[in-house]
Design a protein around this motif. Structure first.
Motif, mmCIF file in Angstrom:
data_model
loop_
_atom_site.group_PDB
_atom_site.id
_atom_site.type_symbol
_atom_site.label_atom_id
_atom_site.label_comp_id
_atom_site.label_asym_id
_atom_site.label_seq_id
_atom_site.Cartn_x
_atom_site.Cartn_y
_atom_site.Cartn_z
ATOM 1 N N LEU A 169 0.795 -1.133 -0.008
ATOM 2 C CA LEU A 169 0.063 -0.089 0.031
ATOM 3 C C LEU A 169 0.767 1.153 0.007
ATOM 4 C CD1 LEU A 169 -2.448 -1.145 2.821
ATOM 5 C CD2 LEU A 169 -2.863 -1.163 0.516
ATOM 6 N N SER A 170 0.115 2.389 -0.375
ATOM 7 C CA SER A 170 0.744 3.790 -0.281
ATOM 8 C C SER A 170 0.803 4.085 1.072
ATOM 9 C CB SER A 170 0.338 4.628 -1.330
ATOM 10 O OG SER A 170 -1.071 5.003 -0.937
ATOM 11 N N PHE A 171 1.558 5.159 1.530
ATOM 12 C CA PHE A 171 1.431 5.427 3.051
ATOM 13 C C PHE A 171 0.184 6.001 3.220
ATOM 14 C CE2 PHE A 171 1.945 9.005 6.126
ATOM 15 C CZ PHE A 171 2.435 8.005 7.256
ATOM 16 N N GLY A 172 -0.396 6.614 2.246
ATOM 17 C CA GLY A 172 -1.910 7.427 2.623
ATOM 18 C C GLY A 172 -2.864 6.245 2.638
ATOM 19 N N VAL A 191 6.280 0.737 8.698
ATOM 20 C CA VAL A 191 6.298 1.946 8.060
ATOM 21 C C VAL A 191 7.387 2.653 8.747
ATOM 22 C CG1 VAL A 191 4.879 4.198 8.117
ATOM 23 C CG2 VAL A 191 3.672 1.949 8.442
ATOM 24 N N MET A 192 8.149 3.281 7.705
ATOM 25 C CA MET A 192 9.181 3.958 8.096
ATOM 26 C C MET A 192 9.692 4.880 6.858
ATOM 27 S SD MET A 192 13.211 2.554 8.759
ATOM 28 C CE MET A 192 12.622 1.484 9.984
ATOM 29 N N ASP A 193 9.854 6.372 7.558
ATOM 30 C CA ASP A 193 10.078 7.604 6.459
ATOM 31 C C ASP A 193 9.072 7.518 5.284
ATOM 32 O OD1 ASP A 193 12.279 8.225 8.193
ATOM 33 O OD2 ASP A 193 13.608 7.020 7.083
ATOM 34 N N GLY A 194 7.780 7.317 5.698
ATOM 35 C CA GLY A 194 6.577 7.442 4.465
ATOM 36 C C GLY A 194 6.716 6.478 3.834
#
Length: 251
Positions: free
Chosen positions: A4-7, A72-75
């Motif tokens: 997935l994307s961060f959003g 999750v790391m740095d977006g």
């Protein structure tokens, strides 16, 4: 599970967090308000709170599983290799969906035999609906398996809709005037909110989506439907029980 994307990750993460808060807050509201409910309606309100309590617990488990599935790391969002457990949602539905119908039946104060009969038939149909939908949900893709099991689960769903709008119509029309509108609204909330589940289930067949978008639609869509079908529906059940408790004719 697709990357997935961060959003996308954050949207689902926040939806699960909202689901936890809504379910647990609703449980406190129902149970702390029991002192305002007449004894004959207390069971309906207790079950209402039990539904949101069970849902709140499972949303905690879903939330933990979601966090474990990704790093999750740095977006940047990466899969950890730990599977996201979709079974939590279906275990929750198997327990809570039949109880939602029992809430409505109990608060209507039908005869004992009618209460038992409708609770068994409608609750059994709701359980069957969930059991039939599960194999398609965990089949691993948007394919024929998902479609066939989803179509089969629609059979008990349509029976429930028919029962609510035909089988219970006479009983609803005989309810006291001060709660008849609320009971009718509760019936509509059940049908419309439950209709959202098959909509989310089948939407990827209608609108092509990549893996991340499909995951967002399914998880966020199911969460919204859960909050409406359990927390909001529960408020209606509480209001019906409260109004009947305040009326000398029905208390």
């Amino acid at each position: 599970m697709e990357a997935l994307s961060f959003g996308q990750y954050q949207l689902i993460y926040n939806a699960f967090s909202f689901g936890i808060a809504a379910m647990l807050a609703a449980t406190l509201f129902y149970w702390l308000g029991l002192s305002q409910i007449a004894p004959k309606y207390k069971l309906a309100v207790i079950i209402t709170g039990l539904v949101t309590f069970i849902a709140g617990y499972h949303y905690l488990r879903i939330f933990d599983s979601w966090e474990s599935a990704f790093t999750v790391m740095d977006g940047s969002v990466e899969l950890t290799g730990v599977a996201f457990n979709q079974a939590y949602r279906y275990v929750d539905w198997l327990l809570t969906v039949p109880l939602l119908l029992v809430e409505l039946i109990l608060v209507m104060s039908l005869t004992k035999s009618e209460t038992v009969r409708k609770s068994v038939t409608l609750g059994g149909a709701a359980a069957l609906m969930i059991l039939l939908g599960y194999p398609g949900e965990v089949s691993g893709g948007i394919d024929g398996t998902r479609f066939i099991w989803g179509a089969l689960s629609m059979i008990p769903f349509l029976y429930i809709v028919y029962s609510l709008f035909v089988g219970l119509s006479e009983s609803i029309n005989s309810q006291p005037g001060e709660v008849r509108g609320l009971i009718n609204l509760a019936r509509w909330v059940v049908v419309l909110s439950w209709s959202f589940y098959p909509l989310v289930y089948f939407l990827p067949f209608v609108i092509p989506m990549d893996g991340g978008t499909a995951t967002v639609v399914i998880e966020v869509g199911y969460t919204i439907a859960d909050v409406v079908a359990k927390a909001f529906f529960g408020v209606l059940i509480f209001m019906i029980a409260f109004r009947k408790s305040q009326s000398p004719a029905t208390a």
